[in-house]
Design a protein around this motif. Structure first.
Motif, PDB file in Angstrom:
ATOM      1  N   PHE A  45     -29.991 -49.242  65.325  1.00 28.66           N
ATOM      2  CA  PHE A  45     -28.486 -49.119  64.365  1.00 28.66           C
ATOM      3  C   PHE A  45     -27.880 -49.702  65.718  1.00 28.66           C
ATOM      4  O   PHE A  45     -26.050 -49.429  65.982  1.00 28.66           O
ATOM      5  CB  PHE A  45     -27.668 -48.021  64.287  1.00 28.66           C
ATOM      6  CG  PHE A  45     -28.065 -46.978  62.660  1.00 28.66           C
ATOM      7  CD1 PHE A  45     -27.566 -48.209  61.410  1.00 28.66           C
ATOM      8  CD2 PHE A  45     -29.031 -46.469  62.371  1.00 28.66           C
ATOM      9  CE1 PHE A  45     -28.236 -48.158  59.962  1.00 28.66           C
ATOM     10  CE2 PHE A  45     -29.503 -46.204  61.667  1.00 28.66           C
ATOM     11  CZ  PHE A  45     -28.894 -47.282  59.456  1.00 28.66           C
ATOM     12  N   THR A  48     -25.662 -52.578  65.713  1.00 28.55           N
ATOM     13  CA  THR A  48     -24.071 -52.510  64.911  1.00 28.55           C
ATOM     14  C   THR A  48     -23.115 -51.653  65.830  1.00 28.55           C
ATOM     15  O   THR A  48     -21.654 -51.358  66.190  1.00 28.55           O
ATOM     16  CB  THR A  48     -24.463 -51.466  63.383  1.00 28.55           C
ATOM     17  OG1 THR A  48     -25.011 -52.358  62.596  1.00 28.55           O
ATOM     18  CG2 THR A  48     -22.577 -51.068  62.944  1.00 28.55           C
ATOM     19  N   LEU A  51     -21.198 -53.832  68.321  1.00 31.43           N
ATOM     20  CA  LEU A  51     -20.835 -54.415  67.871  1.00 31.43           C
ATOM     21  C   LEU A  51     -19.075 -53.192  67.935  1.00 31.43           C
ATOM     22  O   LEU A  51     -17.765 -53.975  68.074  1.00 31.43           O
ATOM     23  CB  LEU A  51     -20.701 -54.815  66.799  1.00 31.43           C
ATOM     24  CG  LEU A  51     -21.372 -56.359  66.687  1.00 31.43           C
ATOM     25  CD1 LEU A  51     -21.712 -56.643  65.172  1.00 31.43           C
ATOM     26  CD2 LEU A  51     -20.580 -57.057  67.086  1.00 31.43           C
ATOM     27  N   THR A  52     -19.481 -51.925  67.252  1.00 29.35           N
ATOM     28  CA  THR A  52     -18.205 -51.001  67.273  1.00 29.35           C
ATOM     29  C   THR A  52     -17.229 -51.329  68.702  1.00 29.35           C
ATOM     30  O   THR A  52     -16.151 -50.788  68.500  1.00 29.35           O
ATOM     31  CB  THR A  52     -19.112 -50.711  66.439  1.00 29.35           C
ATOM     32  OG1 THR A  52     -19.346 -50.275  65.077  1.00 29.35           O
ATOM     33  CG2 THR A  52     -17.494 -49.037  65.675  1.00 29.35           C
TER      34      THR A  52
END
Length: 203
Positions: A45, A48, A51-52
């Motif tokens: 993860f 992800t 990016l967050t």
């Protein structure tokens, strides 16, 4: 069981056995499935999460850059220029005094003090009898007042004066509920037991 139901029961049992045979895995299939499950790596993860985090950082940066009410804007607001300092009862003053030290003070407005004094005098003059409990006796008497939640100290000089005018009832003991009679100026002119109707404050 009834005879007509026997063929139905036999068909259901046969159908159940056929379905079980088709869906049950062989031991070789079970081992292969177990090996696949234990050797499969969990998905990452990280991308992800990156990016967050990037989206949050860009949001904070945009908020800081495009904020119109930033810290650099030090112009006074016009609303504060219309305030009347006489609307406030207390004024807190903070300053650096002449000695170079930080100093603060609280000033109470004169009109607030004047109105408070007028109200206190009016209440004091309206009161003719004040009730309280005798809580301490040394040379002076100390009476816990019911009306003001105040400790009333009656000095020995006033006690002697009142006793000389027979304005102090006899047999007054510590813990007794007393009635203090006042004149129009708020001065105590007599001390006596409160009577059977008043046993404690608020009664």
């Amino acid at each position: 069981m009834n005879k007509p139901d026997e063929p139905l029961d036999q068909k259901l049992t046969q159908h159940y056995k056929e379905r079980k045979a088709r869906t049950t895995l062989t031991s070789t299939q079970q081992k292969a499935l177990l090996n696949k499950a234990t050797h499969t790596k969990p998905k990452k993860f990280g991308f992800t999460l990156q990016l967050t985090s990037l989206a949050c950082a860009l949001g904070v940066f945009a908020f800081i850059v495009f904020d119109n009410n930033n810290v650099i804007n030090t112009e006074p607001k016009t609303v504060f220029n219309t305030i009347d300092i006489h609307d406030y009862s207390f004024i807190k003053t903070h300053e650096i005094n002449q000695a170079g030290s930080y100093a603060s003070s609280i000033t109470e407005q004169k009109h607030a003090l004047d109105s408070q004094l007028a109200n206190d005098l009016r209440r004091h003059q309206q009161r003719h009898i004040e009730y309280g409990t005798l809580v301490k006796v040394d040379n002076d008497w100390y009476i816990a007042s019911c009306n003001d939640e105040v400790l009333v100290q009656i000095k020995q000089s006033l006690l002697n004066d009142l006793k000389g005018r027979h304005a102090v009832e006899s047999d007054i003991n510590m813990g007794d509920m007393l009635a203090m009679a006042h004149n129009g100026k708020g001065q105590i002119i007599a001390l006596k037991h409160a009577g059977a109707g008043v046993k404690q404050c608020g009664a």
